[in-house]
Structure formats: C-alpha cells, structure tokens
Design a protein around this motif. Sequence first.
Motif, PDB file in Angstrom:
ATOM      1  N   MET A 143       0.840  -1.212   0.000  1.00 18.96           N
ATOM      2  CA  MET A 143       0.000   0.000   0.000  1.00 18.96           C
ATOM      3  C   MET A 143       0.871   1.258   0.000  1.00 18.96           C
ATOM      4  O   MET A 143       0.587   2.214  -0.723  1.00 18.96           O
ATOM      5  N   PHE A 144       1.942   1.252   0.786  1.00 18.86           N
ATOM      6  CA  PHE A 144       2.866   2.389   0.796  1.00 18.86           C
ATOM      7  C   PHE A 144       3.531   2.556  -0.569  1.00 18.86           C
ATOM      8  O   PHE A 144       3.737   3.673  -1.041  1.00 18.86           O
ATOM      9  N   PHE A 145       3.861   1.444  -1.216  1.00 15.86           N
ATOM     10  CA  PHE A 145       4.446   1.505  -2.557  1.00 15.86           C
ATOM     11  C   PHE A 145       3.457   2.136  -3.533  1.00 15.86           C
ATOM     12  O   PHE A 145       3.829   2.981  -4.342  1.00 15.86           O
ATOM     13  N   GLN A 146       2.194   1.729  -3.433  1.00 14.53           N
ATOM     14  CA  GLN A 146       1.174   2.288  -4.316  1.00 14.53           C
ATOM     15  C   GLN A 146       1.034   3.792  -4.129  1.00 14.53           C
ATOM     16  O   GLN A 146       0.741   4.512  -5.071  1.00 14.53           O
ATOM     17  N   GLY A 147       1.253   4.254  -2.902  1.00 13.03           N
ATOM     18  CA  GLY A 147       1.106   5.673  -2.607  1.00 13.03           C
ATOM     19  C   GLY A 147       2.354   6.496  -2.843  1.00 13.03           C
ATOM     20  O   GLY A 147       2.320   7.718  -2.687  1.00 13.03           O
ATOM     21  N   ALA A 148       3.450   5.856  -3.231  1.00 19.14           N
ATOM     22  CA  ALA A 148       4.706   6.579  -3.434  1.00 19.14           C
ATOM     23  C   ALA A 148       4.576   7.544  -4.611  1.00 19.14           C
ATOM     24  O   ALA A 148       4.137   7.167  -5.691  1.00 19.14           O
ATOM     25  N   ARG A 149       4.951   8.778  -4.387  1.00 13.79           N
ATOM     26  CA  ARG A 149       4.858   9.804  -5.427  1.00 13.79           C
ATOM     27  C   ARG A 149       6.192  10.016  -6.139  1.00 13.79           C
ATOM     28  O   ARG A 149       6.232  10.421  -7.281  1.00 13.79           O
ATOM     29  N   GLN A 150       7.271   9.779  -5.447  1.00 18.57           N
ATOM     30  CA  GLN A 150       8.603  10.016  -6.009  1.00 18.57           C
ATOM     31  C   GLN A 150       9.254   8.684  -6.364  1.00 18.57           C
ATOM     32  O   GLN A 150       9.044   7.682  -5.672  1.00 18.57           O
ATOM     33  N   ALA A 151      10.054   8.691  -7.400  1.00 15.30           N
ATOM     34  CA  ALA A 151      10.717   7.463  -7.853  1.00 15.30           C
ATOM     35  C   ALA A 151      11.626   6.889  -6.767  1.00 15.30           C
ATOM     36  O   ALA A 151      11.668   5.672  -6.553  1.00 15.30           O
ATOM     37  N   ALA A 152      12.344   7.753  -6.057  1.00 15.21           N
ATOM     38  CA  ALA A 152      13.252   7.279  -5.007  1.00 15.21           C
ATOM     39  C   ALA A 152      12.479   6.600  -3.876  1.00 15.21           C
ATOM     40  O   ALA A 152      12.921   5.586  -3.331  1.00 15.21           O
ATOM     41  N   THR A 153      11.326   7.148  -3.553  1.00 18.45           N
ATOM     42  CA  THR A 153      10.489   6.542  -2.513  1.00 18.45           C
ATOM     43  C   THR A 153       9.977   5.185  -2.969  1.00 18.45           C
ATOM     44  O   THR A 153       9.971   4.222  -2.199  1.00 18.45           O
ATOM     45  N   ALA A 154       9.581   5.086  -4.224  1.00 14.92           N
ATOM     46  CA  ALA A 154       9.090   3.815  -4.764  1.00 14.92           C
ATOM     47  C   ALA A 154      10.189   2.757  -4.717  1.00 14.92           C
ATOM     48  O   ALA A 154       9.937   1.604  -4.347  1.00 14.92           O
ATOM     49  N   VAL A 155      11.417   3.139  -5.047  1.00 13.46           N
ATOM     50  CA  VAL A 155      12.548   2.201  -5.002  1.00 13.46           C
ATOM     51  C   VAL A 155      12.785   1.733  -3.569  1.00 13.46           C
ATOM     52  O   VAL A 155      13.009   0.542  -3.319  1.00 13.46           O
ATOM     53  N   ASP A 156      12.705   2.652  -2.613  1.00 19.28           N
ATOM     54  CA  ASP A 156      12.868   2.287  -1.198  1.00 19.28           C
ATOM     55  C   ASP A 156      11.776   1.321  -0.756  1.00 19.28           C
ATOM     56  O   ASP A 156      12.040   0.363  -0.024  1.00 19.28           O
ATOM     57  N   ARG A 157      10.560   1.576  -1.187  1.00 22.17           N
ATOM     58  CA  ARG A 157       9.438   0.698  -0.823  1.00 22.17           C
ATOM     59  C   ARG A 157       9.630  -0.701  -1.414  1.00 22.17           C
ATOM     60  O   ARG A 157       9.345  -1.700  -0.765  1.00 22.17           O
TER      61      ARG A 157
END
Length: 116
Positions: free
Chosen positions: A76-90
Amino acid sequence: MSVNQERYHTFVVLLEQLRSQAATHQTDAQQLRQHLLSLQQFFQQQILPLAEEKIRELSYRTEMSKQLRLLEIDVMFFQGARQAATAVDRLKTISDRLTIIIEYCQAILQSEALEK
C-alpha cells in the motif's frame, strides 16, 4: 517429499517470483498487489490448515502470517509513493520482507528434512 514439504516449497517459489518482480524496479503497483493477493490466498488455503503439533513450525507460521500482513501495508505504501526514489525504497522493503518469509519457510523445510 511430503505434502507439507511440497506446499512449503510451492510457497517459496511464489515468494521468490514476487521478490524478483519487486527487484526489477519496473513493476506495476496493481500487478504487485494482485500477486500479493494470490500469495496470501495460497498461504491461507494451503499452509495455515496444515496440521502440525511442532511448536517451532507453529511459531514460524505465526511469524509468516504477521510478515504477510506487514507486506500488505508495504505494498500500500508503494502504491502511494509519489517520487521514484520513494518507490525504489518501498520495493527494497518489500523484497527484504519477502526474504524473511522465505527464510522461515526454508527453516521449516530444513527441520523436516533433519527429522527424516
């Protein structure tokens, strides 16, 4: 290979497929969610009903159940990631959590193999 071992082995294969999907960093959030749902369904239908009196295996199953719930939150946190770096961290967090579940399954499989 016993029925229990086959089910755990199949579960490990499914977990590894999801982990490799998360490792590509080019995964679609909806695909990831669908794969997670099928993984949870397999766990509930094939792993949880296994009759086992071994305390250690029961403990591992309890931990796997907890990690699967946390994995759902990670997705769910990955789905809500707005920035590419955040998505990679998730995705890294998702991959790490899948590794933990795989290690629990392998521990169960090893303990069953040692008992034979």
